[in-house]
Design an enzyme around this catalytic site. Sequence first.
Site, PDB file in Angstrom:
ATOM      1  CD  GLN A 265      41.773  57.019  57.019  1.00 40.21           C
ATOM      2  OE1 GLN A 265      41.534  56.142  56.341  1.00 40.21           O
ATOM      3  NE2 GLN A 265      40.914  58.165  56.963  1.00 40.21           N
ATOM      4  CG  HIS A 268      38.542  52.934  57.933  1.00 41.81           C
ATOM      5  ND1 HIS A 268      37.510  52.653  57.302  1.00 41.81           N
ATOM      6  CD2 HIS A 268      39.025  54.215  57.682  1.00 41.81           C
ATOM      7  CE1 HIS A 268      37.197  53.687  56.368  1.00 41.81           C
ATOM      8  NE2 HIS A 268      38.300  54.637  56.544  1.00 41.81           N
ATOM      9  CD  GLU A 334      44.007  52.240  51.967  1.00 38.03           C
ATOM     10  OE1 GLU A 334      43.061  51.979  51.322  1.00 38.03           O
ATOM     11  OE2 GLU A 334      44.266  52.172  53.349  1.00 38.03           O
ATOM     12  CG  HIS A 335      44.790  56.483  52.828  1.00 40.29           C
ATOM     13  ND1 HIS A 335      44.528  55.543  53.574  1.00 40.29           N
ATOM     14  CD2 HIS A 335      43.985  56.841  51.976  1.00 40.29           C
ATOM     15  CE1 HIS A 335      43.459  54.935  52.905  1.00 40.29           C
ATOM     16  NE2 HIS A 335      42.951  55.792  52.067  1.00 40.29           N
ATOM     17  CG  ASP A 368      38.505  57.907  53.441  1.00 39.62           C
ATOM     18  OD1 ASP A 368      39.378  57.192  52.668  1.00 39.62           O
ATOM     19  OD2 ASP A 368      38.682  57.971  54.915  1.00 39.62           O
ATOM     20  CG  HIS A 427      57.413  32.050  15.340  1.00 38.41           C
ATOM     21  ND1 HIS A 427      57.182  30.592  15.816  1.00 38.41           N
ATOM     22  CD2 HIS A 427      56.578  32.678  16.146  1.00 38.41           C
ATOM     23  CE1 HIS A 427      56.480  30.706  16.747  1.00 38.41           C
ATOM     24  NE2 HIS A 427      56.312  31.804  17.281  1.00 38.41           N
TER      25      HIS A 427
END
Length: 443
Positions: A265, A268, A334-335, A368, A427
């Site tokens: 990771q 990236h 995230e992960h 992924d 109403h």
Amino acid sequence: MLRTIDLRGRLAAGTRLDYATVVPRAVFDVAAAVEVVRPICDDVATRGAIALAEYSERFDHVVPPSFRVPAAALAAALDGLDPDVRAAFEESTRRRRLVSEAELGERAVDVQVAPGAQVTQRMIPVRRVGLYVPGGLAPLASSVIMNVVPAQVAGVQSIAVASPPQREFGGLPHPSILALCHLLGVEEVYAVGGAQAVAMFGYGVPGLCPRVDLVTGPGNIYVVAAKRLLKGRVGIDSEAGTTEIAVLADSSADPVHVAADLVSQAEHDPMAAAVLVTDAPDLAAAVERELQEQVDVTKHADRVRTALGGQQSAVILVDDVEQGLEVVDAYAAEHLEIQTRDAAAVAARVRNAGAIFVGPWSPVSLGDYSAGSTHVLPTAGCACHSSGLNVKSFLKAVHVVSYTEDALAAVARHVEVFADAENLPAHGAAVSRRFPRGAGTVR
């Protein structure tokens, strides 16, 4: 390589710990980036394709001969695809489609709340979507699958994809991105990147690209900022930022696996976050040794070292797995990988994560590409309130209300009383005027 934050013994010593602030994060100032992209988006809204050409030259250093990728170029990209790569694309697509079809569930749910009183929830697909596929440090062809497949399964009628033009490919997006679009039957593809792509989708460009209703897909901070700026004009999936991995591990974890997953990771982006939470100092030390060896031989070693050595990455030492669970829940990665004894039981107790990877044989890189799950996931702690991109991201829930006269009469008095309590008598009158005086009331 990874700095260490030691939380052991601090609770016993009476220290109050705010785990959400203890775990480090990358600086990701979307608000500041909004002001950078605002004039770009306004310019695209005003000058259309002329502005797109200028920003393409400035940011991508190439102006494509046509912003819309010709159909022949899409077909040629697929024809030129390596057979093994095509097989990988097809299998990943098959798995993501299977999961997406299961996610879809029932398109309509009928509930009879009383005799003659029915509420139906209909799931209606968005009419037109613009899907963004990054092409910076890595041309994320996998994002084509993650965007397109759930949109198709949801029933979206009009799908457009945008990805940055690449100088080395004559101003077209990366061939693997084009090939996957053609493989999935997406013929509306644009060689436009960055904030200007989001603006093109959000405002539309006359003669080129009609406006969309929803923009999805990951991107850099300027893509995220443009999505924030145009949210409301169009829908967006999320503000997905730089990738994150957290690993909750005990002494049973294999340091080779843990290190490899952190490196995967960190590859990236230099701002990628890699966090190891463990109650095993010996494991932490072994992971550190493995990182030194694995980083030296990986292709993007400089990028990985920057990410692992940044403020956003660390080893967090905890007293036990229980405290580790509190830490990762506060971080809302995230992960999140669970590499502990009884990993499935531990994973079942996690509340906050974009995606959870259970045990030694479920690495994040599987997700992924080929797990069947989505990889467009909430970052920066947003997993505490948001979900990853899925079929329901492309659906609108609409309630259809159908009451008979008797059913309305049975509840009319409740509506009138409620309306009076809110000082909105009209109403109540909208109900009472449907009945003769004295009728339709609940005594």
